[in-house]
Motif scaffolding. Structure first.
Motif, PDB file in Angstrom:
ATOM      1  N   ARG A 138      42.398  38.402  37.872  1.00  0.00           N
ATOM      2  CA  ARG A 138      41.582  39.510  38.368  1.00  0.00           C
ATOM      3  C   ARG A 138      41.312  39.372  39.864  1.00  0.00           C
ATOM      4  O   ARG A 138      41.092  38.272  40.372  1.00  0.00           O
ATOM      5  CB  ARG A 138      40.248  39.579  37.611  1.00  0.00           C
ATOM      6  N   LEU A 139      41.320  40.519  40.532  1.00  0.00           N
ATOM      7  CA  LEU A 139      41.051  40.572  41.965  1.00  0.00           C
ATOM      8  C   LEU A 139      39.556  40.427  42.231  1.00  0.00           C
ATOM      9  O   LEU A 139      38.731  41.071  41.572  1.00  0.00           O
ATOM     10  CB  LEU A 139      41.537  41.900  42.541  1.00  0.00           C
ATOM     11  N   ARG A 140      39.235  39.624  43.204  1.00  0.00           N
ATOM     12  CA  ARG A 140      37.857  39.540  43.688  1.00  0.00           C
ATOM     13  C   ARG A 140      37.867  39.847  45.177  1.00  0.00           C
ATOM     14  O   ARG A 140      38.608  39.207  45.942  1.00  0.00           O
ATOM     15  CB  ARG A 140      37.263  38.146  43.471  1.00  0.00           C
ATOM     16  N   ILE A 141      37.090  40.834  45.580  1.00  0.00           N
ATOM     17  CA  ILE A 141      36.992  41.191  46.989  1.00  0.00           C
ATOM     18  C   ILE A 141      35.953  40.299  47.654  1.00  0.00           C
ATOM     19  O   ILE A 141      34.796  40.230  47.226  1.00  0.00           O
ATOM     20  CB  ILE A 141      36.622  42.676  47.168  1.00  0.00           C
ATOM     21  N   LEU A 142      36.377  39.613  48.719  1.00  0.00           N
ATOM     22  CA  LEU A 142      35.486  38.694  49.420  1.00  0.00           C
ATOM     23  C   LEU A 142      34.768  39.362  50.581  1.00  0.00           C
ATOM     24  O   LEU A 142      33.750  38.847  51.051  1.00  0.00           O
ATOM     25  CB  LEU A 142      36.291  37.494  49.934  1.00  0.00           C
TER      26      LEU A 142
END
Length: 387
Positions: free
Chosen positions: A275-279
């Motif tokens: 899953r993508l996590r936006i930092l």
């Protein structure tokens, strides 16, 4: 021959639902391509029309030009084709479990609100519209949700709206009765998501922008057909059938330089679960005393402090350090939280370099567009307080 772009005034209240027949004609090519503008905001109309050139031919067979939600500088207009908009609606309904009735609780001239109307067109359903011209009132949610027909019911909110709704038990129960509450437009703090989950609110976190027909990554996973990749620096690029054809009047914009891809200004990571996590945004990083602090990471830790409802972290210019980490915080009603409690928690989780040297309290975070935190305004507030 290309059609000329026409202004489409979008009502801020219940009248927005009356646009559905016209939007259906726009999608079918039976009405001119449209530039949605807020019907009751002459200043914003002037700003958008001055830049996005209604009355002149449209590019790339686009049917909608949706302005990016930035409130400063020159607005850009994403060129959205009927195929992209239909693909977005179909992929959304497939991910959520089928077509349904939508509740519009966002301004419909922005992508998230416009997508509620376009998904309603695709579903053949009539949306219920919450009047948000005077601001979002969670007390109006129960009646609005009760007016929605089944069998499936959805809405789309921004995190600041969810914060207010969770403070109202009846509004919370209304949201919990829905099949999905799409949450996007800004970062969702982990504690907010935990509170919503505990209250059985079916939150689906979305990531996307006008350039991708709105949300195209749900709970970290791309919708069917959407492509996602990270550059060596972690920069997120998106592709697939929901992609805009470019920007109005900007054929050489670097964000669309690679055919089939849109290069965002966001930095992300892919977890072990895929899953993508936006930092955060590339330009939001804070350089302090030779170290780099990512605001999103600090915000998640600050909002985990009991009594803190919302937070935005910015860098205040400093001659010695380069920048000082500063936090603008909103407390829960009746809560008392000391600066030391915030600083000690950040130090224990992230180290001393990430500790906010400036902590400023506010009744509400400054926002722009459909609910994005206005970091420039937040920086002005904490800078004034730090003097």
């Amino acid at each position: 021959m290309a059609s000329d772009l026409e202004v489409l005034p979008v009502p801020g209240g219940p009248g927005a639902a009356a646009l559905l027949p016209h939007l259906a004609r726009v999608l079918d090519g039976e009405a001119p391509p449209a530039l949605p503008v807020p019907a009751d905001d002459p200043r914003e109309i002037d700003r958008l029309t001055a830049t996005l050139a209604p009355g002149s031919p449209i590019e790339h067979d686009a049917v909608l030009v949706l302005a990016t939600s930035g409130s400063t500088g020159v607005p850009k207009g994403a060129l959205l084709t009927a195929a992209a908009l239909r693909a977005s609606a179909a992929a959304t309904h497939d991910r959520l479990g089928g077509v349904g009735t939508w509740l519009l609780a966002l301004p419909a001239h922005h992508v998230a609100g416009m997508q509620v109307l376009l998904r309603s067109v695709a579903a053949g359903t009539e949306p219920v519209v919450l009047d948000v011209r005077a601001g979002f009132d969670p007390a109006a949610l129960p009646a609005a949700v009760a007016a929605m027909s089944g069998p499936r019911r959805y809405t789309s909110l921004v995190p600041t709206q969810l914060v207010k709704a969770l403070a109202d038990p009846e509004a919370t129960a209304a949201l919990a009765s829905l099949d999905a509450v799409l949450l996007g437009g800004a970062a969702t703090p982990a504690p907010l998501l935990a509170r919503a989950t505990a209250a059985s609110v079916p939150v689906v976190r979305t990531y996307g922008m006008s350039e991708t027909c709105g949300g195209c990554v749900y709970d970290g996973l791309p919708l069917d057909g959407v492509r996602l990749r990270l550059g060596d620096d972690g920069r997120v690029s998106l592709g697939g059938p929901t992609l805009a054809a470019g920007y109005r009047g900007m054929p050489d914009h670097p964000a669309f330089a690679e055919p089939g891809w849109f290069r965002t200004d966001d930095v992300g990571s892919i977890g072990e679960d895929g899953r993508l996590r936006i930092l955060g945004r590339i330009d939001d990083a804070i350089s302090t005393a030779g170290l780099t602090v990512v605001p999103r990471v600090v915000e998640d830790v600050v909002t985990a402090v009991p009594g803190v409802a919302e937070c935005v972290v910015v860098g205040v210019p400093d001659e010695r350090l380069g920048a000082r980490v500063a936090a603008l915080v909103v407390l829960d009603a009746g809560a008392t939280v000391t600066d030391d409690a915030i600083r000690e928690h950040v130090a224990s989780e992230l180290g001393r370099e990430a500790v906010p040297r400036v902590v400023v309290r506010t009744a509400a975070l400054p926002v722009r567009g459909p609910g994005k935190v206005d970091r420039a305004a937040a920086l002005r507030r904490v800078t004034d307080a730090a003097r």
